[in-house]
Design a protein around this motif. Structure first.
Motif, short mmCIF file in Angstrom:
data_model
loop_
_atom_site.label_atom_id
_atom_site.label_comp_id
_atom_site.label_asym_id
_atom_site.label_seq_id
_atom_site.Cartn_x
_atom_site.Cartn_y
_atom_site.Cartn_z
N THR A 57 0.80 -1.05 0.04
CA THR A 57 0.09 -0.02 0.06
C THR A 57 1.21 1.05 -0.06
OG1 THR A 57 -1.75 1.10 0.94
CG2 THR A 57 -0.15 -0.03 2.64
N VAL A 58 0.25 2.53 0.08
CA VAL A 58 1.01 3.71 0.57
C VAL A 58 1.16 4.01 1.96
CG1 VAL A 58 1.03 6.27 0.02
CG2 VAL A 58 0.38 4.24 -1.97
N TYR A 60 0.98 6.07 4.77
CA TYR A 60 0.41 7.18 4.91
C TYR A 60 1.11 8.35 5.58
CZ TYR A 60 -2.10 5.25 8.92
OH TYR A 60 -2.50 4.34 9.93
N LEU A 63 3.70 9.50 3.21
CA LEU A 63 2.96 10.32 2.35
C LEU A 63 2.79 11.78 2.56
CD1 LEU A 63 1.68 10.67 -0.36
CD2 LEU A 63 -0.41 9.69 0.41
N HIS A 93 3.96 7.63 -6.43
CA HIS A 93 3.73 6.27 -5.78
C HIS A 93 2.98 5.38 -6.79
CE1 HIS A 93 4.70 7.26 -1.57
NE2 HIS A 93 4.32 8.39 -1.92
#
Length: 126
Positions: A57-58, A60, A63, A93
């Motif tokens: 996933t990214v 967070y 990010l 991403h």
């Protein structure tokens, strides 16, 4: 496994607060002001969920830091430009298919009472 459309999956970050020096006027560049950023990244979260893997996933937290750094650096005149910069950071991403970015400028130099001024853009992969 549950069938889900990845277009509905998203990671949202709301209210990222960054002091920066964007603006058309000299005093905005000199004094700086707070900008508030909302970011939505749309991506398929099924691989991360099925394997309970952060790598799928990214992150967070990372990010949020990348977004804050993009806002903080290299002053520009327009919040539209800031929004484009943030969208590029999010789309860097590989898993992200599309992003919605809103840049709020709550202290904008406007002569009438107001609550907020913001621009919102939606960007995806070409």
């Amino acid at each position: 496994m549950v069938g889900v459309s990845s277009a509905r999956d998203r990671i949202s970050l709301r209210g990222i607060r960054v002091t920066a020096h964007h603006g058309v006027f000299d005093f905005e560049r000199e004094q700086g002001q707070e900008f508030v950023i909302d970011v939505e990244a749309r991506l398929d979260l099924a691989p991360a969920a099925s394997g309970d893997e952060l790598a799928a996933t990214v992150h967070y937290g990372e990010l949020a830091q990348e977004v804050a750094d993009a806002v903080r650096n290299d002053p520009v005149d327009l919040i539209e430009t800031v929004a484009e910069r943030i969208a590029a950071v999010v789309l860097a991403h590989e898993a992200v298919e599309e992003t919605t970015v809103t840049v709020h400028k709550p202290q904008a130099p406007i002569a009438v009472p107001f609550d907020d001024v913001a621009v919102t853009i939606v960007r995806g992969r070409a």
